[in-house]
Design an enzyme around this catalytic site. Structure first.
Site, PDB file in Angstrom:
ATOM      1  N   GLU A   1       3.017  88.588 -73.811  1.00 27.36           N
ATOM      2  CA  GLU A   1       1.839  89.354 -73.414  1.00 27.36           C
ATOM      3  C   GLU A   1       1.319  90.040 -74.669  1.00 27.36           C
ATOM      4  O   GLU A   1       2.100  90.556 -75.473  1.00 27.36           O
ATOM      5  CB  GLU A   1       2.170  90.413 -72.366  1.00 27.36           C
TER       6      GLU A   1
ATOM      7  N   GLU B   1      10.906  88.703 -63.002  1.00 26.31           N
ATOM      8  CA  GLU B   1       9.732  88.199 -63.717  1.00 26.31           C
ATOM      9  C   GLU B   1      10.103  88.094 -65.186  1.00 26.31           C
ATOM     10  O   GLU B   1      10.772  88.977 -65.728  1.00 26.31           O
ATOM     11  CB  GLU B   1       8.538  89.154 -63.544  1.00 26.31           C
TER      12      GLU B   1
END
Length: 817
Positions: A193, A188
């Site tokens: 974020e 991933e």
């Protein structure tokens, strides 16, 4: 004991022999040994940088770097382009214990207007069969199977909402999770974020590893700007993904780069680097609300939720020429680190700073010394701290957190030698009677426990505590001694001093014998996707004649026999001993310009010569061994005997059983336990307490409070073949130290997760062994990759907070019609 330094590379050898009968021109006679890099995480937190100027990269600057724009969405219309984007819908708690329901396109959470994409959280009261309740919704869009990319420059210009509990993200996930396995095996890439409670800080991360829970690893960089910087203005977030390297940028400023990662099932079964980051990934934009990492919005924040928005100006993807990536992939190598084993002090103590007379650091801070103590706390134990004094170190939990390691004191880089018996001793006291948990684990090896989590009860009186254990795993230079104070029902401080870890007996065991692979295969690297050039475990005497193809992630052993009088032999010697019984040997093969009988396989003396065709075909042979085969005779050979080009893949030798290793006599081979991040559980193969190699798992707390998250604890075996129209009988034994329920099934792996065995009802178990059995007919199309599953979490939505053990054994699946 002498100091030992070595390169961190796990060698894998397998022989390739070229035999020629008085004919030259069959290739060189040199030899090549290929190796697979061992594991080591590279993670860091760069120093904070106060730069906030948004300077978006232009197409011209990307072109100057050798990139070409291959796809973009500038969100100029008045609705989402669903030919580019999928809108994903998911129920609350789908992942990470998040609160939101991801909605469909017509529910108002996803909007395109005024040149930007807007993902909006929403909260309202709804009426259900159980009465009125609060519902939070949000949006998630992806490009999966519409725009998928291997390598490239990915960028988005975005502005995020502020407020505790919001987690906007711009990230990449593997298009085909089946290629390397479920998360985190598949990899991933989190391009950006940002936690809503601190929008001055952006996180840039890769996730990878062997399995979720303890097998998960991450490398992360952090960018810090002025307070609320990422929520006040748009910023440009970017990652440049190349073979063997990922580099993150914020407003064109390089923030973090990493080249160190791995995937596979364990240290001996790592897939060839740069996997998993060498496959198609797709783009995701979403706004999560709540969760294990970011925390949960307050009531005051919920009142403002309907005014918040995650806004994206554009998304662009650039790529270089395919040939550039292929050339870089061919030479990509995982970083290899020099490792030195720490020496003990004059008293034999391997612990540095045992009386805490020197300052220590917070875990992952700039002051953290890798050879000194580190103080660690999870986000839900924020505010926990420590004090140093003549009494040692006093640990002061602020909150208990949700896991036992939420508050932790640890020291890494303590050498663990296989075969050694160690003694841990320390002084400790508290203001009241309470427990702490002591363990030694391997951070570089999926946090495997070398000394199991061991509760120790301490009280107001200072006492010396002594623990002993034997190191049974492979020697590791980086053992971590840990004292854990979290999630134990008390915030009482703990004072620790005079910590020692010494070698008290035993010699290091340096020889390693081959074992059955975790998937039940006796053959190492039978799929030809491990090690250098994907030929891990093979010693190549003639590399010109032997190679592995890599066409869109399809890998096959390729052998060219130049003359009929030349024989190429590829072999593995000294497999795990083969016990008396029935086995199944399978492989796929084809030939180009060769002979139909040009390849012979030999398994411990038993020969198989398939009739090869020009297209790849799968072959399966039943083998019966009337007596045990010792390691020295457990050899596997492939003989290429006639001129031509031959391809072989997926060589597999295992038990002839629909469910492999159901007795657990080969350890966990064939099985994959799953423990979700928020759950504390440890498992072993237990041969004590009247058990004969049973799977045993100790669960502290199943955590989930709803049936939808019963999956937090599981035991799985994938690759079970179920044939349409046939009837099967599934049987296994189970018991628990408390009365509880479990669930089980034979089901579709991913997709719709169809329950083929129709075993929907939970089963009650208790302190005595219970035999559980069911018969079912396979009413669906044949599935060669079905999953056998035992669910051990909050079955029926019943959370179990009592620490307990569950035992499983004697799993069989028989065809009865």
């Amino acid at each position: 004991m002498k100091n030992r330094a070595f390169k961190k590379v796990a060698a894998m050898t397998m022989s390739v022999i070229l035999v020629c009968g008085f004919v030259t021109g069959c290739g060189s006679t040199g030899s090549e040994t290929v190796s697979e890099p061992a594991t080591e995480e590279q993670a860091q937190e760069p120093a904070a940088d106060q730069s906030t100027d948004a300077a978006p990269a232009t197409d011209a600057s990307s072109e100057a770097d050798g990139y070409t724009l291959v796809w973009e969405d500038e969100f100029d219309g008045n609705e989402l382009n669903t030919s580019d984007w999928n809108v994903e819908t998911h129920e609350p708690g789908w992942v990470n214990a998040e609160l939101q329901r991801y909605t469909a396109i017509d529910e108002g959470n996803i909007e395109v207007s005024d040149g930007t994409l807007k993902i909006k959280p929403h909260i309202e009261k709804i009426t259900t069969d159980d009465g009125e309740k609060e519902e939070i919704t949000s949006g998630r869009i992806t490009t999966q199977n519409k725009h998928d990319f291997t390598y490239g420059r990915f960028e988005a210009r975005a502005k995020v909402p502020t407020g505790k509990g919001y987690l906007p993200a711009f990230w990449l996930m593997a298009t085909d999770e089946g290629l390397y396995g479920q998360w985190p095996k598949c990899g991933e890439v989190d391009i950006m974020e940002i936690m809503g409670q601190d929008t001055s800080k952006s996180y840039h991360t890769i996730h990878y590893g062997y399995s979720s829970g303890d097998g998960h690893r991450e490398n992360q960089g952090i960018k810090t700007v002025e307070p609320n910087g990422f929520s006040d203005d748009f910023h440009l977030f970017r990652v440049d993904w190349e073979p063997g390297k990922l580099t993150w940028f914020v407003d064109d400023e390089e923030i973090y780069t990493t080249s160190d990662w791995f995937t596979g099932t364990d240290d001996d079964n790592q897939i060839t680097y740069p996997a998993p980051f060498d496959q198609d990934f797709y783009i995701i934009l979403n706004l999560a609300v709540g969760g294990n990492w970011v925390g949960y919005p307050s009531d005051a924040e919920k009142e403002q939720m309907n005014d918040k928005v995650f806004e994206v100006d554009y998304v662009k993807v650039y790529q270089k020429d395919t040939e550039v990536y292929k050339a870089a992939e061919d030479v990509a190598e995982r970083p290899v680190e020099d490792v030195t084993f720490r020496e003990p002090d004059a008293e034999g103590n391997f612990v540095n700073n045992p009386t805490f007379t020197e300052e220590i650091g917070l875990d992952r801070s700039e002051k953290a010394d890798p050879n000194n103590w580190k103080f660690h706390f999870e986000s839900d134990a924020f505010g926990s701290t420590y004090e140093l004094s003549d009494e040692g170190i006093t640990l002061l939990p602020k909150t208990a957190g949700s896991v036992f390691y939420a508050v932790q004191l640890k020291q890494e880089n303590i050498p663990m030698y296989k075969g050694w018996e160690y003694e841990i001793s320390f002084d400790a006291y508290s203001t009241e009677e309470r427990e702490i948990t002591v363990d030694v684990e391997g951070p570089d090896r999926g946090w495997i426990r070398y000394f199991e989590d061991t509760p120790v009860t301490i009280g107001p009186e200072k006492k010396t505590y002594t623990l002993t254990f034997t190191m049974n795993e492979k020697t590791d230079a980086n053992g971590s001694l840990e004292f854990n104070l979290g999630h134990m029902g008390t915030l009482a401080p703990v004072t620790i001093n005079n910590v020692k870890l010494t070698h008290i007996s035993g010699e290091e065991i340096t020889t390693e014998t081959k074992t059955i692979r975790p998937d039940g295969n006796y053959i190492y690297n039978g799929s030809f996707d491990q090690g250098d050039k994907r030929l891990g475990y093979w010693e190549i005497e003639d590399p010109e004649n032997v190679s592995v193809t890599n066409d869109h992630n399809v890998r096959e052993l390729k052998v060219v026999v130049p003359e009929d009088s030349c024989e190429v032999v590829v072999e593995q010697k000294g497999l795990s001993p083969i016990a008396k019984g029935d086995y199944e040997f399978s492989f796929s093969a084809r030939q180009e310009g060769g002979a139909t009988d040009g390849v012979t396989f030999t398994v411990a003396g038993k020969e198989i010569t398939p009739a090869l065709e020009s297209s790849s075909k799968e072959y399966t042979e039943k083998l019966t061994f009337d007596s045990d085969v010792a390691e020295e005779a457990s050899n596997f050979e492939i003989h290429f005997t006639k001129k031509g080009t031959y391809y072989v893949d997926n060589t597999f030798l295992g038990e002839s059983a629909l469910i492999k290793n159901g007795s657990f006599n080969a350890g966990l081979s064939g099985f994959t336990p799953y423990v979700y991040d928020s759950v504390t559980a440890n498992y072993v193969i237990d041969s004590m307490n009247g058990n004969e190699n049973a799977f045993a798992i100790t669960i502290d707390d199943t955590m989930a409070t709803d049936e939808g998250n019963a999956w937090y604890v599981q035991l799985n075996q994938d690759g079970v073949t179920l044939t349409e129209g046939k009837t099967y009988k599934l049987t296994f034994k189970a018991k628990s130290t408390i009365d509880r329920k479990i669930a089980y099934s034979l089901q579709e792996y991913e997709g719709e997760w169809t329950n083929y065995s129709h075993t929907e009802e939970p089963v009650a178990i208790g302190k005595d062994w219970k035999t559980i059995s069911t018969e079912f007919k396979m009413e669906y199309p044949t599935d060669t990759n079905a999953r056998f599953n035992i669910t051990l979490g909050s079955v029926g939505g019943d959370r179990i907070t009592d620490k307990h053990d569950v035992f499983i054994d004697d799993i069989t699946l028989e065809e009865i019609n």
